[in-house]
Design a protein around this motif. Sequence first.
Motif, PDB file in Angstrom:
ATOM      1  N   GLN A  32      38.142  -5.685  12.649  1.00  0.00           N
ATOM      2  CA  GLN A  32      38.248  -6.879  13.482  1.00  0.00           C
ATOM      3  C   GLN A  32      38.583  -8.107  12.634  1.00  0.00           C
ATOM      4  N   ILE A  33      37.942  -8.252  11.492  1.00  0.00           N
ATOM      5  CA  ILE A  33      38.220  -9.387  10.609  1.00  0.00           C
ATOM      6  C   ILE A  33      39.659  -9.348  10.113  1.00  0.00           C
ATOM      7  N   LEU A  34      40.123  -8.171   9.679  1.00  0.00           N
ATOM      8  CA  LEU A  34      41.501  -8.049   9.204  1.00  0.00           C
ATOM      9  C   LEU A  34      42.505  -8.332  10.302  1.00  0.00           C
ATOM     10  N   PHE A  35      42.212  -7.904  11.532  1.00  0.00           N
ATOM     11  CA  PHE A  35      43.121  -8.162  12.643  1.00  0.00           C
ATOM     12  C   PHE A  35      43.226  -9.650  12.930  1.00  0.00           C
ATOM     13  N   PHE A  36      42.111 -10.369  12.909  1.00  0.00           N
ATOM     14  CA  PHE A  36      42.156 -11.803  13.172  1.00  0.00           C
ATOM     15  C   PHE A  36      42.842 -12.560  12.035  1.00  0.00           C
ATOM     16  N   ILE A  37      42.662 -12.111  10.800  1.00  0.00           N
ATOM     17  CA  ILE A  37      43.390 -12.718   9.686  1.00  0.00           C
ATOM     18  C   ILE A  37      44.886 -12.496   9.866  1.00  0.00           C
ATOM     19  N   PHE A  38      45.274 -11.280  10.291  1.00  0.00           N
ATOM     20  CA  PHE A  38      46.677 -11.000  10.567  1.00  0.00           C
ATOM     21  C   PHE A  38      47.214 -11.936  11.641  1.00  0.00           C
ATOM     22  N   LEU A  39      46.460 -12.142  12.713  1.00  0.00           N
ATOM     23  CA  LEU A  39      46.925 -13.029  13.782  1.00  0.00           C
ATOM     24  C   LEU A  39      47.120 -14.456  13.288  1.00  0.00           C
ATOM     25  N   VAL A  40      46.193 -14.950  12.473  1.00  0.00           N
ATOM     26  CA  VAL A  40      46.304 -16.313  11.957  1.00  0.00           C
ATOM     27  C   VAL A  40      47.532 -16.452  11.064  1.00  0.00           C
ATOM     28  N   VAL A  41      47.746 -15.488  10.173  1.00  0.00           N
ATOM     29  CA  VAL A  41      48.908 -15.536   9.288  1.00  0.00           C
ATOM     30  C   VAL A  41      50.199 -15.423  10.095  1.00  0.00           C
ATOM     31  N   PHE A  42      50.212 -14.594  11.130  1.00  0.00           N
ATOM     32  CA  PHE A  42      51.388 -14.447  11.972  1.00  0.00           C
ATOM     33  C   PHE A  42      51.724 -15.754  12.694  1.00  0.00           C
TER      34      PHE A  42
END
Length: 59
Positions: A32-42
């Motif tokens: 979940q943390i990695l997915f939200f980091i991905f969304l922010v970077v995207f």
Amino acid sequence: MLYWALIFFVLALIAGLFGFGGIAAASASIAQILFFIFLVVFVISLIAHLITGRRPPTV
């Protein structure tokens, strides 16, 4: 980064299937943390592209 989120998600599903609740919860949290980091970077890269990106040539 999305690849690693998917790997931790699958690991959480497999651990949950075999009854390892602690490992499943930890893996799900990491995913979940990695997915939200991905969304922010995207979103940041999308905004940066919209601001500084090239416009298509007009004919």
